[in-house]
Structures are given as structure tokens and as C-alpha cells.
Write an enzyme that holds these catalytic residues in place. Sequence first.
Site, PDB file in Angstrom:
ATOM      1  N   HIS A   1      -0.894  13.482 -11.446  1.00 53.66           N
ATOM      2  CA  HIS A   1      -1.136  14.288 -10.250  1.00 53.66           C
ATOM      3  C   HIS A   1      -0.103  13.960  -9.190  1.00 53.66           C
ATOM      4  CE1 HIS A   1      -3.226  16.356  -7.043  1.00 53.66           C
ATOM      5  NE2 HIS A   1      -3.919  16.947  -7.990  1.00 53.66           N
TER       6      HIS A   1
ATOM      7  N   ASP B   1      -8.542  18.858 -14.380  1.00 57.50           N
ATOM      8  CA  ASP B   1      -8.454  19.820 -15.485  1.00 57.50           C
ATOM      9  C   ASP B   1      -8.847  19.200 -16.832  1.00 57.50           C
ATOM     10  OD1 ASP B   1      -7.576  22.054 -14.000  1.00 57.50           O
ATOM     11  OD2 ASP B   1      -5.595  21.163 -13.853  1.00 57.50           O
TER      12      ASP B   1
HETATM   13  N1  CMC Z   1       2.415  13.424 -19.242  1.00 53.74           N
HETATM   14  C1  CMC Z   1       3.443  12.604 -19.456  1.00 53.74           C
HETATM   15  N2  CMC Z   1       4.110  11.989 -18.464  1.00 53.74           N
HETATM   16  C2  CMC Z   1       3.702  12.227 -17.223  1.00 53.74           C
HETATM   17  C3  CMC Z   1       2.625  13.075 -16.933  1.00 53.74           C
HETATM   18  C4  CMC Z   1       1.976  13.685 -17.995  1.00 53.74           C
HETATM   19  N3  CMC Z   1       0.946  14.504 -17.800  1.00 53.74           N
HETATM   20  N4  CMC Z   1       2.453  13.131 -15.598  1.00 53.74           N
HETATM   21  C5  CMC Z   1       3.382  12.351 -15.068  1.00 53.74           C
HETATM   22  N5  CMC Z   1       4.127  11.810 -16.039  1.00 53.74           N
HETATM   23  C6  CMC Z   1       5.239  10.882 -15.870  1.00 53.74           C
HETATM   24  C7  CMC Z   1       6.520  11.663 -15.624  1.00 53.74           C
HETATM   25  O1  CMC Z   1       7.160  11.981 -16.817  1.00 53.74           O
HETATM   26  C8  CMC Z   1       7.290  10.691 -14.771  1.00 53.74           C
HETATM   27  O2  CMC Z   1       7.850   9.698 -15.603  1.00 53.74           O
HETATM   28  P1  CMC Z   1       9.330   9.156 -15.335  1.00 53.74           P
HETATM   29  O3  CMC Z   1       9.259   8.537 -13.962  1.00 53.74           O
HETATM   30  O4  CMC Z   1       9.545   8.207 -16.436  1.00 53.74           O
HETATM   31  O5  CMC Z   1      10.215  10.370 -15.361  1.00 53.74           O
HETATM   32  C9  CMC Z   1       6.223  10.016 -13.948  1.00 53.74           C
HETATM   33  O6  CMC Z   1       5.016  10.120 -14.694  1.00 53.74           O
HETATM   34  C10 CMC Z   1       6.023  10.666 -12.582  1.00 53.74           C
HETATM   35  O7  CMC Z   1       5.663  11.995 -12.803  1.00 53.74           O
HETATM   36  P2  CMC Z   1       6.195  13.217 -11.987  1.00 53.74           P
HETATM   37  O8  CMC Z   1       6.494  14.343 -12.931  1.00 53.74           O
HETATM   38  O9  CMC Z   1       7.271  12.781 -11.041  1.00 53.74           O
HETATM   39  O10 CMC Z   1       4.950  13.573 -11.135  1.00 53.74           O
HETATM   40  P3  CMC Z   1       4.787  14.877 -10.335  1.00 53.74           P
HETATM   41  O11 CMC Z   1       4.023  14.507  -9.147  1.00 53.74           O
HETATM   42  O12 CMC Z   1       6.047  15.606 -10.128  1.00 53.74           O
HETATM   43  O13 CMC Z   1       3.949  15.787 -11.363  1.00 53.74           O
HETATM   44  C11 CMC Z   1       2.261  16.861 -12.484  1.00 53.74           C
HETATM   45  C12 CMC Z   1       2.620  15.975 -11.296  1.00 53.74           C
HETATM   46  C13 CMC Z   1       0.820  17.290 -12.305  1.00 53.74           C
HETATM   47  C14 CMC Z   1       3.145  18.112 -12.503  1.00 53.74           C
HETATM   48  C15 CMC Z   1       2.455  16.080 -13.784  1.00 53.74           C
HETATM   49  O14 CMC Z   1       1.633  14.945 -13.751  1.00 53.74           O
HETATM   50  C16 CMC Z   1       2.149  16.922 -14.998  1.00 53.74           C
HETATM   51  O15 CMC Z   1       3.018  17.667 -15.476  1.00 53.74           O
HETATM   52  N6  CMC Z   1       0.892  16.834 -15.545  1.00 53.74           N
HETATM   53  C17 CMC Z   1       0.500  17.661 -16.670  1.00 53.74           C
HETATM   54  C18 CMC Z   1       0.038  19.031 -16.219  1.00 53.74           C
HETATM   55  C19 CMC Z   1      -1.283  18.975 -15.482  1.00 53.74           C
HETATM   56  O16 CMC Z   1      -2.237  18.349 -15.916  1.00 53.74           O
HETATM   57  N7  CMC Z   1      -1.368  19.687 -14.358  1.00 53.74           N
HETATM   58  C20 CMC Z   1      -2.564  19.744 -13.532  1.00 53.74           C
HETATM   59  C21 CMC Z   1      -2.298  19.145 -12.212  1.00 53.74           C
HETATM   60  S1  CMC Z   1      -3.703  18.687 -11.239  1.00 53.74           S
HETATM   61  C22 CMC Z   1      -4.789  19.959 -11.051  1.00 53.74           C
HETATM   62  C23 CMC Z   1      -4.214  21.279 -10.770  1.00 53.74           C
HETATM   63  O17 CMC Z   1      -3.454  21.493  -9.852  1.00 53.74           O
HETATM   64  O18 CMC Z   1      -4.559  22.182 -11.511  1.00 53.74           O
END
Ligand code: CMC
Length: 377
Positions: free
Chosen positions: A261, A315
Site C-alpha cells: 500500500h 482487497d
Molecule cells: N508485490 C510485490 N512487491 C511489492 C508489492 C506487491 N504487491 N507491493 C510493493 N512491493 C515492493 C515493490 O516492488 C518495491 O520493491 P523495491 O523497493 O525492491 O523496488 C517496494 O515493495 C515498494 O513498493 P512500491 O511499488 O514503491 O510501493 P507503492 O507505494 O508505489 O505501490 C502499490 C503501492 C499498491 C501500487 C503496490 O503495493 C502494488 O502494486 N500492490 C499490488 C496491487 C494492489 O494490491 N493494489 C491495491 C492497493 S490498496 C487498495 C486499493 O486502492 O484498491
Amino acid sequence: MTTSAIHRGLAGVVVDTTEISTVIEETNSLTYRGYPVQDLAARRSFEEVAYLLWHGELPDADRLREFRARERALRPLDRSLSELLARLPATCHPMDVLRTAVSLLGAEDPAEDDGSPAANRAKSLALLARLPVVVAADHRRRRGLDPVRPDPELGYAENFFHMCFGTVPAPEVVRCFEVSLILYAEHSFNASTFTARVVTSTLSDLYSAVTAAIGALKGPLHGGANEAVMHMLEEIGSPERAETWLDEALAAKRKIMGFGHRVYKHGDSRVPLMQEATDRLVARAADPEATRLATLHAALRQAMLSRKGIHPNLDYPAGLAYHLMGFDTPAFTPLFVMSRITGWTAHITEQLAHNALIRPLASYAGPAQRPVPAAVR
Ligand code: CMC
């Protein structure tokens, strides 16, 4: 033009103030208008939460009665919307149907351009009442079934089950659904709400803002994740495969749906309550298939925590809960829309109350200025 600091994805950027909701970092809790969302979900109905988000206070008994009566009276769909549903291909995603339906409602609303707070409140209530009717009718037509008329004797959540399945399930199932609606209703400047605020900031109309928000919510990094969770569980197939599947997926740099998140880095405050409600559904089902899915769900959560230290977001339990309630997977994100319409429209009203055009800058990284070559003949 260049900028001194670039904030990709607007991470950490505070864009404006809001009085609607906040995540309190110290306690990792989410509040709507000051009330902890867990307490609202435990003690109040979704209709009361919708009223709270729009009006700033919970309704007293008289106001709630009036609010419920108005919502129930607004449910029936106009013929044009029913015809639209019949014309859209059943192969398109239900979120496309919903987006198109809101667009049509906007085109047909004689008060479309009246952006006054009273007009916007009326439009918001009409959307709250009608979106479930569209979602339910679309859910049924994909199963080759005729729509079921809304029942004005039933509450919001019960009526939705009635329109989808022709029957209302046990109170614990309805309650679990209502908990999900309350937890999904509002979450500050998330991507779809921010989209609605951007559109509103140009002084465009409420339907355009909601149509755009539905488009933003559809993506799997946002609301589309609840649907993606179910696809992922189906892909993994069995609890025994959870760890190996996860290791391969992480090695392939795949994002694991329903985890992580932007705001919560130590666990989504909404998850424990949703997980408890989902666990109750599993226990109630007393069905080997439900138990197998729940075991796989728990195994993947545990593996993700031990491999990456990343917690599930709302989710993750909601996706499983909606499956156990009997909804088809492509309908999961539309269920999120039925709830988030309350938060979106509260933000549209707030944006209009002290509007500033949202128009950020970019740091240019393209070619330097150059002469245009002579035209090719
Ligand atoms: N699976 C694998 N790695 C992850 C995930 C994940 N779901 N979430 C974060 N990471 C890793 C990411 O790869 C990164 O690693 P590194 O620093 O080595 O590159 C680190 O954690 C930080 O993540 P980030 O992408 O910088 O975090 P963000 O704040 O940009 O992204 C997110 C948040 C929700 C887009 C991401 O966690 C994600 O893609 N999750 C999967 C999709 C999901 O479940 N979305 C629902 C979000 S919450 C409810 C909603 O809004 O509907």
C-alpha cells in the site's frame, strides 16, 4: 521548464487539505469525519456512513429515515439505461458497463451543469441508489438471467443481494458485505478520488468526475486488485503450491495482488476487520472448497510476510469474501464502486467548495529545441 524536485507518482506530496478522512499514522487507523472506520463498521449501517461522509455528521433517527426513503425511491432505472445494458456486449468488462452507465446518466440529467452543492448532493444520492441496480442487472445478464426489480422494503445491502440472486442470504453474509462497503467507502486522496478531484477542479460536472474515477479504479494497482486477487488464487490452485508460486512470481518481478500500500507500510488498518468477517463466512460455509481457498489465502499471506515483509491490503480479504458470497469475479471492482461513490462525491463537493485548478508541472526530458525540417512532398 524544469522543477527542482520530482515526486514520481506524487508519493509523499500533500496536495490540499480535506475534512473527510485521514489515516492516523501513530495508531495506523483510518477515520471518517473523525470516527474510526472499524467502529463505524461494527456499529453503523452503510447508509449512515454515506450520510456521514456527505454531511459531516451521523444522521439522527428522523434524518436516517428520510435518507433511506429517498434512496429507495431513486432505485428504479429509466428505460434508456436498461436498453443500454442490453446493447453493450457481454464480453466487455463490468467496469466498462458501469462507466458507460454513469456517462449516460450524466447525458440525460437535465441538471447536469448545475454544480451547486444541493444539486450535487441529489445527483450523488441518485448514483448511490442506481449503481447497484446496474451492477446487479449486468451480473445477471452475464448469467443469461433477467433483471430483478429493486425491492423498496429492503435495506441497501439486502436489496443488492435480492437484485443479484433473487434472494437475501443469512444476516451474517449481508453484514460481511456491509462491512466491506463501509471499509471501502473512503480513503482520502487515493488515485480514483484524486482523479475525480482533478476533473472537478476544471469545473467540469459530477458525472464526468465519477466516470473518470471509475476508469482509475478499474486498474489492478487500485480497485481492480480485488478481482486480481481471485484470479491469482485460481492460478495458484492449491495451498501446497503457495510458497513455490510466490517465489517464482517474485523472481519474475510480478506484483502480488492484494499486497502492499502507498500509505500503510505496516499493515492496512482495514484488513483485520475484513479478515474476521471473511473468516466467519468460511466457517459458516462449512464447505471443503471454501476451506481450501481460505487455507491457500492464509498460506500466501504468511509466505508474502516472511519473504517480503509486505502486508495484505483491503482487497486481499475482500476478494475472497466476495467470491464466497457468490459474486462472479469480474463484478468485484463494481462492488467497490458502489461503495466508493460516497467518498468520491464527498470529495467533489469539497473540491468545489474551495477550488483551485489542479495542474502540476513536469521536468522536460525530451529533445532540445530544434528546427522543423522542410515538408516532405
Ligand atoms: N508485490 C510485490 N512487491 C511489492 C508489492 C506487491 N504487491 N507491493 C510493493 N512491493 C515492493 C515493490 O516492488 C518495491 O520493491 P523495491 O523497493 O525492491 O523496488 C517496494 O515493495 C515498494 O513498493 P512500491 O511499488 O514503491 O510501493 P507503492 O507505494 O508505489 O505501490 C502499490 C503501492 C499498491 C501500487 C503496490 O503495493 C502494488 O502494486 N500492490 C499490488 C496491487 C494492489 O494490491 N493494489 C491495491 C492497493 S490498496 C487498495 C486499493 O486502492 O484498491
